[in-house]
Design a protein around this motif. Structure first.
Motif, PDB file in Angstrom:
ATOM      1  N   GLY A   1       0.871  -1.708   0.143  1.00 59.58           N
ATOM      2  CA  GLY A   1      -0.019  -0.221   0.128  1.00 59.58           C
ATOM      3  C   GLY A   1       0.908   1.465   0.414  1.00 59.58           C
ATOM      4  N   TYR A   2      -0.354   1.964  -0.152  1.00 64.41           N
ATOM      5  CA  TYR A   2       0.239   3.838  -0.212  1.00 64.41           C
ATOM      6  C   TYR A   2       0.208   4.555   1.078  1.00 64.41           C
ATOM      7  CZ  TYR A   2       2.287   1.963  -3.977  1.00 64.41           C
ATOM      8  OH  TYR A   2       3.476   0.982  -5.104  1.00 64.41           O
ATOM      9  N   LYS A   3       0.615   5.187   1.287  1.00 63.55           N
ATOM     10  CA  LYS A   3       0.193   6.516   2.251  1.00 63.55           C
ATOM     11  C   LYS A   3      -0.234   7.395   1.112  1.00 63.55           C
ATOM     12  CE  LYS A   3       4.342   7.334   4.710  1.00 63.55           C
ATOM     13  NZ  LYS A   3       5.019   7.694   5.836  1.00 63.55           N
ATOM     14  N   ALA A   4      -1.467   7.873   1.139  1.00 66.11           N
ATOM     15  CA  ALA A   4      -2.093   8.875   0.372  1.00 66.11           C
ATOM     16  C   ALA A   4      -3.371  10.267   1.074  1.00 66.11           C
ATOM     17  CB  ALA A   4      -3.848   8.479  -0.768  1.00 66.11           C
ATOM     18  N   THR A   5      -2.348  11.641   0.669  1.00 64.08           N
ATOM     19  CA  THR A   5      -3.099  12.359   1.576  1.00 64.08           C
ATOM     20  C   THR A   5      -3.358  13.005  -0.029  1.00 64.08           C
ATOM     21  OG1 THR A   5      -0.853  13.205   2.954  1.00 64.08           O
ATOM     22  CG2 THR A   5      -2.154  15.022   2.497  1.00 64.08           C
ATOM     23  N   ILE A   6      -4.744  13.202   0.550  1.00 65.14           N
ATOM     24  CA  ILE A   6      -5.389  13.778  -0.418  1.00 65.14           C
ATOM     25  C   ILE A   6      -6.097  15.425  -0.307  1.00 65.14           C
ATOM     26  CG2 ILE A   6      -8.211  13.569  -1.782  1.00 65.14           C
ATOM     27  CD1 ILE A   6      -7.093  10.545  -1.281  1.00 65.14           C
ATOM     28  N   PHE A   7      -6.088  15.982  -1.305  1.00 72.93           N
ATOM     29  CA  PHE A   7      -7.082  17.109  -0.992  1.00 72.93           C
ATOM     30  C   PHE A   7      -8.291  17.777  -2.513  1.00 72.93           C
ATOM     31  CE2 PHE A   7      -2.201  17.896  -0.276  1.00 72.93           C
ATOM     32  CZ  PHE A   7      -2.180  18.606   0.585  1.00 72.93           C
TER      33      PHE A   7
ATOM     34  N   GLU B   1      -7.602  15.111   3.313  1.00 67.52           N
ATOM     35  CA  GLU B   1      -7.771  13.344   4.003  1.00 67.52           C
ATOM     36  C   GLU B   1      -6.575  12.415   3.829  1.00 67.52           C
ATOM     37  OE1 GLU B   1     -10.826  10.405   2.032  1.00 67.52           O
ATOM     38  OE2 GLU B   1     -11.230  12.030   2.435  1.00 67.52           O
ATOM     39  N   LYS B   2      -6.632  11.567   4.761  1.00 65.62           N
ATOM     40  CA  LYS B   2      -5.327  11.164   5.078  1.00 65.62           C
ATOM     41  C   LYS B   2      -5.601   9.514   4.606  1.00 65.62           C
ATOM     42  CE  LYS B   2      -1.139  13.486   5.930  1.00 65.62           C
ATOM     43  NZ  LYS B   2      -0.349  13.978   6.862  1.00 65.62           N
ATOM     44  N   ARG B   3      -5.339   8.469   3.677  1.00 65.41           N
ATOM     45  CA  ARG B   3      -5.490   7.023   3.687  1.00 65.41           C
ATOM     46  C   ARG B   3      -4.454   6.171   3.322  1.00 65.41           C
ATOM     47  NH1 ARG B   3     -11.011   6.418  -0.746  1.00 65.41           N
ATOM     48  NH2 ARG B   3     -11.174   9.214   0.059  1.00 65.41           N
ATOM     49  N   ILE B   4      -5.340   4.814   3.089  1.00 70.05           N
ATOM     50  CA  ILE B   4      -4.136   4.055   2.620  1.00 70.05           C
ATOM     51  C   ILE B   4      -4.732   3.705   1.353  1.00 70.05           C
ATOM     52  CG2 ILE B   4      -2.375   1.780   2.831  1.00 70.05           C
ATOM     53  CD1 ILE B   4      -1.408   3.974   4.600  1.00 70.05           C
ATOM     54  N   VAL B   5      -4.320   3.543   0.616  1.00 68.65           N
ATOM     55  CA  VAL B   5      -4.286   3.365  -0.980  1.00 68.65           C
ATOM     56  C   VAL B   5      -3.435   1.867  -1.510  1.00 68.65           C
ATOM     57  CG1 VAL B   5      -5.566   5.347  -1.715  1.00 68.65           C
ATOM     58  CG2 VAL B   5      -3.294   4.633  -2.491  1.00 68.65           C
ATOM     59  N   ASN B   6      -4.225   1.256  -2.290  1.00 66.64           N
ATOM     60  CA  ASN B   6      -3.825  -0.140  -2.855  1.00 66.64           C
ATOM     61  C   ASN B   6      -3.724  -0.216  -4.214  1.00 66.64           C
ATOM     62  OD1 ASN B   6      -2.910  -1.814  -0.495  1.00 66.64           O
ATOM     63  ND2 ASN B   6      -5.093  -1.876   0.071  1.00 66.64           N
ATOM     64  N   ALA B   7      -3.348  -0.839  -4.944  1.00 67.50           N
ATOM     65  CA  ALA B   7      -2.741  -1.047  -6.549  1.00 67.50           C
ATOM     66  C   ALA B   7      -4.399  -1.396  -7.082  1.00 67.50           C
ATOM     67  CB  ALA B   7      -2.333  -2.410  -7.300  1.00 67.50           C
ATOM     68  N   GLY B   8      -4.808  -1.406  -7.590  1.00 67.86           N
ATOM     69  CA  GLY B   8      -6.892  -1.590  -8.257  1.00 67.86           C
ATOM     70  C   GLY B   8      -7.586  -1.212  -7.967  1.00 67.86           C
TER      71      GLY B   8
ATOM     72  N   GLU C   1       3.292   8.441  -1.131  1.00 70.54           N
ATOM     73  CA  GLU C   1       4.197   8.072  -0.490  1.00 70.54           C
ATOM     74  C   GLU C   1       4.033   6.366  -0.432  1.00 70.54           C
ATOM     75  OE1 GLU C   1       5.611  11.132   2.956  1.00 70.54           O
ATOM     76  OE2 GLU C   1       3.145  11.252   2.599  1.00 70.54           O
ATOM     77  N   LEU C   2       5.834   5.676  -0.353  1.00 69.08           N
ATOM     78  CA  LEU C   2       5.574   4.961  -0.180  1.00 69.08           C
ATOM     79  C   LEU C   2       5.068   4.101   1.600  1.00 69.08           C
ATOM     80  CD1 LEU C   2       9.174   3.875  -1.902  1.00 69.08           C
ATOM     81  CD2 LEU C   2       7.063   3.199  -2.758  1.00 69.08           C
ATOM     82  N   LYS C   3       4.322   2.956   1.376  1.00 68.66           N
ATOM     83  CA  LYS C   3       4.019   3.184   3.005  1.00 68.66           C
ATOM     84  C   LYS C   3       5.014   2.444   4.021  1.00 68.66           C
ATOM     85  CE  LYS C   3       0.741  -0.127   5.583  1.00 68.66           C
ATOM     86  NZ  LYS C   3       0.147  -0.929   4.816  1.00 68.66           N
TER      87      LYS C   3
END
Length: 70
Positions: free
Chosen positions: A19-25, A43-50, A68-70
């Motif tokens: 997974g990746y740490k995603a910061t979303i604006f 918002e911050k969340r963990i996202v995965n491929a697909g 960002e790399l988790k």
């Protein structure tokens, strides 16, 4: 699209990450191009491929995602 390209690059180079740490604006709930243009949500969340993200984007607005790399 960018996330899938990054995952493809990692698979080709034998790098596997869960997974990746995603910061979303993204645009606020009542934001439009005419009113409240400066209102946004971070918002911050963990996202995965697909994974498909369903995000609110105001008329004339946009979204920014920092991965960002988790």
């Amino acid at each position: 699209m960018i996330l899938s390209k990054l995952i493809g690059y990692q698979k080709e180079n034998n790098i596997f990450l869960e997974g990746y740490k995603a910061t979303i604006f993204l645009d606020g709930q009542y934001t439009t191009w005419e009113k409240n243009r400066e209102v946004y949500i971070k918002e911050k969340r963990i996202v995965n491929a697909g994974e498909t993200l369903k995000l609110h984007i105001a008329s004339g607005g946009g979204v920014c995602i920092k991965l960002e790399l988790k």
